[in-house]
Design an enzyme around this catalytic site. Structure first.
Site, short mmCIF file in Angstrom:
data_model
loop_
_atom_site.label_atom_id
_atom_site.label_comp_id
_atom_site.label_asym_id
_atom_site.label_seq_id
_atom_site.Cartn_x
_atom_site.Cartn_y
_atom_site.Cartn_z
N ASP A 189 0.76 -1.34 -0.19
CA ASP A 189 0.11 0.13 -0.06
C ASP A 189 0.92 1.28 0.10
O ASP A 189 0.65 2.09 0.99
CB ASP A 189 -1.06 0.17 1.33
CG ASP A 189 -2.14 -1.06 1.07
OD1 ASP A 189 -2.00 -2.08 0.14
OD2 ASP A 189 -2.97 -1.01 1.84
N ASP A 211 -0.91 -4.30 -3.73
CA ASP A 211 -1.83 -3.25 -3.92
C ASP A 211 -0.99 -1.89 -3.74
O ASP A 211 -1.70 -1.01 -3.07
CB ASP A 211 -2.99 -3.22 -2.84
CG ASP A 211 -3.83 -4.46 -2.78
OD1 ASP A 211 -3.54 -5.10 -3.96
OD2 ASP A 211 -4.16 -4.96 -1.84
#
Length: 675
Positions: A189, A211
């Site tokens: 992230d 991600d």
């Protein structure tokens, strides 16, 4: 046809003029993104501060510099000298139009090591959205030549905490954020576009694994390097709102990763990664003309907690985008089933046209307008059309100078072409609606039946005036002394009916005032005074040319709200003055309040107003907003909002006619004068 011919001639003249002006520009005027514009006699130097760890600057930490910036809505430049700045940085929403310029991204490093699940110091733990190293909460932020990193490593070595924990490097909440030549580095992230605004990265390096580019913002990564640093990683995890056209868009990017079989930092042999997976809402992610390595899984995309609205590739190259792999992705099911549809090649233009401006049949150009010194947008709504150069081009200062005139000329030529394409639909609209009813606001005359500004006349016999005071439902009219408070008046006309010698309503709609006291009329007043000295200077300095407002109905009955909606129709066309309404307070320059301010709306009104960045405008619209109207004494109201916030404009009316609203705003902005 005669008029259309003239219009076409004017359009071509404008195109040629703009193109010639661009071609004649001096190459010395070419600037890199992030360069400080040179001051001229007409444009004073932009306020600039320097951050240096060695004490040679104005501040030693970046947070100190941000906190010390004036809250004035003006542009500010913060220059960052080389050093590793270990600090958790926040640029608050009250500081829009800030540009952060580093000497070199390799030496100007902003880093911190927070992570999701870390103790927040208040008995709880940090969430993903709180663990960032750098938070951009302001609009119109620009950064160049800096590194923003989160040094927390989500590896097996941290298994005691959580080897898969999130550790955000950069979180963006504001709108129109731009990054040039920056490095955004982390692990899980890394880059979080949490808001609903627009984010642009050009010539940047973004590194992470799970991600590592994710969120609900509209994000465009233009000619960036996207580096996957761990096995079984996922580049993107969009959570695009359903009403947004665009999600995460990577154009002309290069995707890199460790060699297959090489041991990554987690002690695992690197084997593969995915382009993305759908996180929430209506996820959209598109890769356009990107270079994809062989480590990209053949299926390209993987699953998560939502169904993708659009996952696509367009003219991508590399060993990860061979025809056999693309065929597998193109034939996968879409919006249902276990694997999302993924691939759109050269002939698959049905959905990719949402992202491409079809200039011709062979080389579509992605429409993303961005400027480091002016308004920026993602879908051609403002400013320029940027034309990408050849892949892998060197955009250093020396290389840019030679082609500057050509790039600027083409950009302006396309801009003029876009203007021409906008004019023809406008002509069709005007033709279908007929001639615009109010072409000149200064010449507007409302009907005699319209009750606008009242005129008061004193008489020795006060019998009628006292009768009018007795029947006034809101206490707006007083007989002794003779006065009428427009902020309380319902414009019902009852006072004029029973006291015609004392009260007469004219059709003058110019009744807005910058002060509440200005709405009280006395015997002999022939106009509602509008004292420009009562207007804050920053209002006219910042919003004279363009203004976006968020309307809040604080317990209103929808009458004022309907009149405000009418300001955008073909008759009034408020948008021609650069004034309009926006749904998000984060994108607004101020708030328009209607309704009597009920207690159940008090908190919502406060939150909405606080979300608007400084400087901002507050407008009270309608008699209910000005005084409470018929409900002034009701226990259901909570007007304490006005105890702490001073309105800039008071607009009476029950409801407020569109002309009252338009005249009041234009007068406030200094674009009209009250006789």
């Amino acid at each position: 046809m005669k008029h259309l011919s003239r219009l076409f001639s004017l359009g071509m003249l404008a195109c040629c003029t703009l193109f010639a002006a661009a071609c004649s520009s001096d190459d010395n005027e070419t600037r890199q993104p992030g360069d400080t514009p040179a001051p001229t006699p007409d444009t004073p130097a932009i306020h600039t501060v320097v951050v240096a760890q060695d004490g040679t600057g104005d501040y030693a930490t970046l947070q100190e510099a941000f906190d010390a910036l004036p809250v004035d809505g003006e542009p500010h430049i913060v220059r960052l000298r080389p050093g590793t700045y270990y600090e958790k940085v926040t640029l608050s929403a009250k500081h829009p139009r800030v540009t952060l310029i580093g000497d070199d991204a390799a030496t100007c490093i902003i880093t911190y090591d927070d992570f999701a699940g870390h103790d927040d110091g208040r008995g709880g733990t940090l969430g993903t959205w709180q663990c960032q190293s750098f938070l951009v909460d302001a609009d119109d932020f620009t950064a160049s030549n800096v590194t923003i990193a989160n040094s927390y490593v989500n590896s097996l070595a941290n298994a005691a905490v959580n080897k898969d924990t999130q550790a955000v490097a950069l979180r963006i909440e504001g709108d129109r954020a731009a990054f040039y030549g920056c490095r955004i580095m982390g692990y899980q992230d890394t880059l979080f576009g949490r808001g609903t605004g627009r984010v642009y990265l050009r010539d940047c390096y973004v590194e992470g694994n799970v991600d590592f580019i994710f969120g609900s913002s509209t994000m465009v990564l233009d000619r960036c390097t996207l580096h996957v640093n761990r096995n079984n990683s996922v580049l993107t995890a969009p959570s695009t709102p359903a009403d947004h056209k665009y999600g995460i868009v990577c154009i002309d990017c290069t995707i890199t990763c460790p060699a297959t079989g090489e041991t990554d930092f987690d002690g695992t042999k690197f084997s593969y990664f995915y382009l993305g997976r759908p996180w929430q809402n209506a996820p959209r992610a598109v890769f356009i003309r990107c270079e994809e390595p062989a480590a990209l899984r053949a299926e390209g995309w993987t699953t998560m907690s939502a169904q993708p609205e659009l996952f696509a590739e367009y003219r991508c190259t590399g060993d990860g985008a061979t025809s056999d792999r693309l065929a597998k992705r193109a034939n996968a099911p879409h919006r249902s089933g276990s694997t999302p549809r993924a691939c759109i090649r050269t002939t698959g233009r049905d959905e990719i046209q949402k992202y491409l401006n079809q200039q011709n049949q062979t080389e579509p150009i992605f429409k993303f307008s961005f400027s480091t010194t002016g308004p920026r947008s993602i879908d051609g709504t403002e400013a320029r059309v940027f034309v990408p150069g050849p892949r892998g081009a060197d955009f250093s200062r020396s290389k840019r100078r030679g082609d500057a005139w050509r790039i600027r000329g083409i950009s302006l030529f396309l801009r003029a072409s876009n203007i021409a394409t906008m004019i023809l639909p406008k002509i069709r609209v005007l033709r279908s609606h007929g001639q615009q009813a109010i072409p000149d606001l200064d010449a507007v005359q409302l009907t005699e039946e319209f009750r606008g500004r009242p005129e008061l006349t004193f008489t020795e016999d006060t019998t009628e005036a006292e009768r009018a005071e007795a029947i006034c439902p809101t206490g707006a009219f007083r007989a002794d002394p003779l006065e009428l408070d427009l902020g309380r008046c319902l414009f019902c006309g009852e006072c004029a009916r029973v006291a015609p010698r004392n009260v007469h309503f004219t059709n003058d709609y110019r009744i807005g005032s910058p002060t509440r006291e200005g709405l009280i009329l006395h015997d002999g007043d022939t106009r509602v005074a509008f004292d420009p000295e009562q207007v804050r200077p920053e209002i006219r300095r910042c919003f004279r040319q363009a203004l976006q407002l968020r309307e809040v109905s604080a317990g209103g009955d929808a009458s004022v709200e309907m009149e405000l909606n009418a300001t955008g129709n073909v008759n009034f066309d408020l948008g021609r003055f650069g004034i309009g309404f926006t749904a998000s307070p984060r994108h607004a320059d101020g708030v328009v309040v209607s309704g009597p301010l009920t207690a159940n709306m008090a908190e919502a009104l406060e939150i909405c107003y606080d979300a608007v960045a400084e400087p901002k405008i507050l407008v009270m619209c309608g008699t209910e907003a000005c005084s409470g109207g018929l409900f002034a004494e009701s226990r259901a109201l909570d007007r304490s909002f006005l105890d702490t916030h001073k309105p800039d404009l008071w607009l009476p009316g029950a409801p407020t006619h569109p002309m009252i609203y338009i005249d009041g705003l234009l007068t406030l902005l200094g674009r009209k004068k009250r006789d």
